[in-house]
Design an enzyme around this catalytic site. Structure first.
Site, mmCIF file in Angstrom:
data_model
loop_
_atom_site.group_PDB
_atom_site.id
_atom_site.type_symbol
_atom_site.label_atom_id
_atom_site.label_comp_id
_atom_site.label_asym_id
_atom_site.label_seq_id
_atom_site.Cartn_x
_atom_site.Cartn_y
_atom_site.Cartn_z
ATOM 1 N N TYR A 127 1.480 10.325 1.052
ATOM 2 C CA TYR A 127 1.992 9.700 2.338
ATOM 3 C C TYR A 127 3.263 10.579 2.828
ATOM 4 C CZ TYR A 127 -0.557 5.418 2.073
ATOM 5 O OH TYR A 127 -1.743 4.463 2.044
ATOM 6 N N ASP A 146 0.786 -1.123 0.025
ATOM 7 C CA ASP A 146 0.099 0.168 -0.088
ATOM 8 C C ASP A 146 0.773 1.248 -0.027
ATOM 9 O OD1 ASP A 146 -2.047 1.846 0.328
ATOM 10 O OD2 ASP A 146 -1.908 1.649 2.495
#
Length: 82
Positions: free
Chosen positions: A55, A50
């Site tokens: 992020y 993932d």
């Protein structure tokens, strides 16, 4: 490790039901630690990572850091097809 099959243009892909998250890889998780985690995950049968370019984007150098680290690990480890 448990898996499920996903249909693709080439047939079916066997995807691990357990996924490893990489949100802090390349920022607060050091490269050597991330490499060990990824190696352990693959050795246990995992094959789904993932990731997202957003992020840790609020950290200096964070935007795209996990993808850069994963790319480096894939090149270094030779595990791209696993």
């Amino acid at each position: 490790m448990k898996y499920f099959n996903i249909r693709s243009a080439e047939g079916y892909l066997k995807i691990s039901k357990m996924v490893i998250g990489t949100d802090y890889f390349g920022t607060t998780v050091a490269e050597d630690t991330a490499f060990k985690l990824l190696d352990t995950f693959v050795e246990a049968g995992g094959n789904c990572i993932d990731t997202a370019r957003v992020y840790a984007e609020w950290l200096p150098g964070g935007k795209g850091a996990s993808e850069a680290l994963i790319g480096k690990w894939l090149n270094y480890s030779g595990k791209r097809n696993k």
